[in-house]
Write an enzyme that holds these catalytic residues in place. Structure first.
Site, PDB file in Angstrom:
ATOM      1  CE1 TYR A 165      45.187  37.105  48.112  1.00 61.46           C
ATOM      2  CE2 TYR A 165      43.218  37.774  46.914  1.00 61.46           C
ATOM      3  CZ  TYR A 165      44.506  38.030  47.351  1.00 61.46           C
ATOM      4  OH  TYR A 165      45.111  39.209  47.021  1.00 61.46           O
ATOM      5  CB  CYS A 199      57.088  35.063  48.050  1.00 60.47           C
ATOM      6  SG  CYS A 199      57.045  35.460  46.288  1.00 60.47           S
ATOM      7  CD  GLU A 214      46.801  31.253  41.308  1.00 53.63           C
ATOM      8  OE1 GLU A 214      47.902  31.170  41.879  1.00 53.63           O
ATOM      9  OE2 GLU A 214      45.781  31.693  41.877  1.00 53.63           O
ATOM     10  CB  CYS A 272      44.936  33.800  39.309  1.00 53.71           C
ATOM     11  SG  CYS A 272      46.618  34.468  39.424  1.00 53.71           S
ATOM     12  CG  HIS A 331      49.313  35.502  41.964  1.00 52.50           C
ATOM     13  ND1 HIS A 331      48.025  35.923  42.185  1.00 52.50           N
ATOM     14  CD2 HIS A 331      50.108  36.462  42.494  1.00 52.50           C
ATOM     15  CE1 HIS A 331      48.040  37.077  42.817  1.00 52.50           C
ATOM     16  NE2 HIS A 331      49.302  37.429  43.010  1.00 52.50           N
TER      17      HIS A 331
END
Length: 147
Positions: free
Chosen positions: A121, A28, A74, A103, A72
């Site tokens: 985040y 990414c 996790e 998540c 993601h």
């Protein structure tokens, strides 16, 4: 047997360093995130953000937006445990970025009891949700413990 606070911080820092290294494997462009799951003092899973197996490794569209199907870190780590004979009950999740709302639901449902993360985040609802559910969350703010 419970570890002393300073010993636990050393372990937390070491596992976060591993999560940082794992994040480097992500394809990414916008953000690279790594995850390590530890249970009974053993690493049982790892993950980084990226596309599902068999997809092109391009995480962003031509406008730089993340593709909807990107997983993601996790989620990848939890799904890897789901394919094994192990489980996450009572485990600690180490993340380079605090979890999003979606998540966080996976983390709680998987039985993870502790989340240690480096960066917050932009939306803190995921961490707020975990805290309200009784999951221990630890934000190690200073990267001087993690290289």
């Amino acid at each position: 047997m419970e570890k002393s606070t300073s010993k636990q911080l050393r372990y937390d820092s070491a596992y976060l360093k591993m999560a940082v290294s794992w994040a480097g494997l992500s394809h990414c462009g916008r953000k690279k995130v790594g995850a390590i799951i530890v249970k009974d003092e053993m690493i049982i899973s790892d993950g980084y953000n990226g596309t599902p197996a068999g997809f092109d490794n391009c995480c962003e569209d031509t406008d730089g937006n993340t593709q909807w199907y990107v997983l993601h870190a996790e989620a990848n780590a939890i799904l890897k445990v789901a394919k094994s004979t192990n489980n996450c009950k009572g485990a600690t999740l180490y993340l380079t970025l605090s979890p999003c709302r979606d998540c966080s639901k996976l983390i709680l449902q998987a039985g993870i009891r502790r989340v240690v993360f480096l960066d917050k985040y932009k939306d803190t609802e995921g961490i707020d949700f975990l805290q309200s559910a009784g999951v221990e969350t630890i934000h190690i703010q200073h990267t001087d413990h993690v290289e």
